[in-house]
Design a protein around this motif. Structure first.
Motif, PDB file in Angstrom:
ATOM      1  N   MET A 120       0.848  -1.308  -0.221  1.00 35.88           N
ATOM      2  CA  MET A 120       0.001  -0.114  -0.013  1.00 35.88           C
ATOM      3  C   MET A 120       0.982   1.275  -0.085  1.00 35.88           C
ATOM      4  N   ASP A 121       0.339   2.271  -0.399  1.00 32.18           N
ATOM      5  CA  ASP A 121       0.939   3.503  -0.318  1.00 32.18           C
ATOM      6  C   ASP A 121       1.299   4.026   1.163  1.00 32.18           C
ATOM      7  N   ASP A 122       2.174   4.755   1.302  1.00 30.04           N
ATOM      8  CA  ASP A 122       2.536   5.183   2.959  1.00 30.04           C
ATOM      9  C   ASP A 122       1.251   5.939   3.365  1.00 30.04           C
ATOM     10  N   TYR A 123       0.672   6.819   2.566  1.00 23.92           N
ATOM     11  CA  TYR A 123      -0.890   7.234   3.457  1.00 23.92           C
ATOM     12  C   TYR A 123      -1.735   6.173   3.925  1.00 23.92           C
ATOM     13  N   SER A 124      -2.099   5.393   3.039  1.00 23.24           N
ATOM     14  CA  SER A 124      -2.865   4.324   3.392  1.00 23.24           C
ATOM     15  C   SER A 124      -2.414   3.528   4.330  1.00 23.24           C
ATOM     16  N   SER A 128      -4.445   3.129   8.381  1.00 23.10           N
ATOM     17  CA  SER A 128      -4.700   2.018   8.886  1.00 23.10           C
ATOM     18  C   SER A 128      -4.044   1.890  10.444  1.00 23.10           C
ATOM     19  N   PHE A 129      -2.877   2.080  10.454  1.00 25.55           N
ATOM     20  CA  PHE A 129      -2.158   2.150  11.639  1.00 25.55           C
ATOM     21  C   PHE A 129      -2.645   3.211  12.526  1.00 25.55           C
ATOM     22  N   SER A 130      -3.071   4.190  12.368  1.00 28.72           N
ATOM     23  CA  SER A 130      -3.347   5.242  13.234  1.00 28.72           C
ATOM     24  C   SER A 130      -4.862   4.898  13.608  1.00 28.72           C
ATOM     25  N   GLN A 131      -5.674   4.490  12.752  1.00 28.20           N
ATOM     26  CA  GLN A 131      -7.200   4.048  13.168  1.00 28.20           C
ATOM     27  C   GLN A 131      -7.207   2.840  14.307  1.00 28.20           C
ATOM     28  N   LEU A 132      -6.110   2.027  13.922  1.00 31.57           N
ATOM     29  CA  LEU A 132      -6.108   0.926  14.860  1.00 31.57           C
ATOM     30  C   LEU A 132      -5.308   1.278  16.207  1.00 31.57           C
ATOM     31  N   ALA A 133      -4.631   2.326  16.319  1.00 30.68           N
ATOM     32  CA  ALA A 133      -3.727   2.682  17.218  1.00 30.68           C
ATOM     33  C   ALA A 133      -2.584   1.666  17.329  1.00 30.68           C
ATOM     34  N   ILE A 134      -2.055   1.541  16.184  1.00 28.83           N
ATOM     35  CA  ILE A 134      -0.627   0.785  16.162  1.00 28.83           C
ATOM     36  C   ILE A 134       0.515   1.306  16.334  1.00 28.83           C
TER      37      ILE A 134
END
Length: 151
Positions: A120-124, A128-134
């Protein structure tokens, strides 16, 4: 344990409170249960949902060996192709695994995904990581998963 109901409860928690840790769930299930839950979620949920599950449970995911993934794949019955494609796409998008040798190690010869090896591109990814608090530590571990499994 009713794997179907437990898996659905986990997914509901991920969808309703994506930034909340599921460490309590992760600590309460053993490796065998995680394999069964993973198989069920990969088989019955679409790509985004199953990827959210694998991202949230990345610590347990990291601890899985090739043999354990083979067990997971063997448990898929209803929609094996969708489950395997979801797993392949997860590895293609979120890790540095981009070789069909990995699929050969898992004994997968009947499924090819156009997404495998295409990240995936960096933004996507960051979304994903920020939405799931990774955490960044977990992201780094995900991106180095191949090296850990190859050892």
């Amino acid at each position: 344990m009713d794997i179907k109901n437990y898996s659905e409860q986990i997914m509901q928690r991920i969808w309703k409170t994506p930034k909340t840790s599921l460490e309590d769930v992760e600590q309460s299930i053993d490796k065998e249960q995680f394999i069964k839950i993973s198989a069920w979620i990969l088989e019955y949920y679409g790509y985004t949902s199953s990827h959210e599950f694998l991202l949230k449970f990345n610590r347990t995911l990291h601890a899985m060996s090739i043999e354990e993934w083979k067990q997971c794949i063997a448990l898929m019955n209803h929609s094996r192709v969708r489950g395997i494609e979801s797993l392949i796409t997860f590895y293609g998008f979120y890790t540095n695994v981009n070789s069909y040798d990995f699929l050969d190690e898992l004994g997968i010869t009947d499924v090819e995904s156009p997404y495998f090896g295409a990240s995936m591109d960096d933004y996507s990814l960051q979304l994903s990581f920020s939405q799931l608090a990774i955490s960044q530590e977990e992201i780094d571990a995900l991106q180095n998963i191949w090296k850990k499994q190859a050892v």
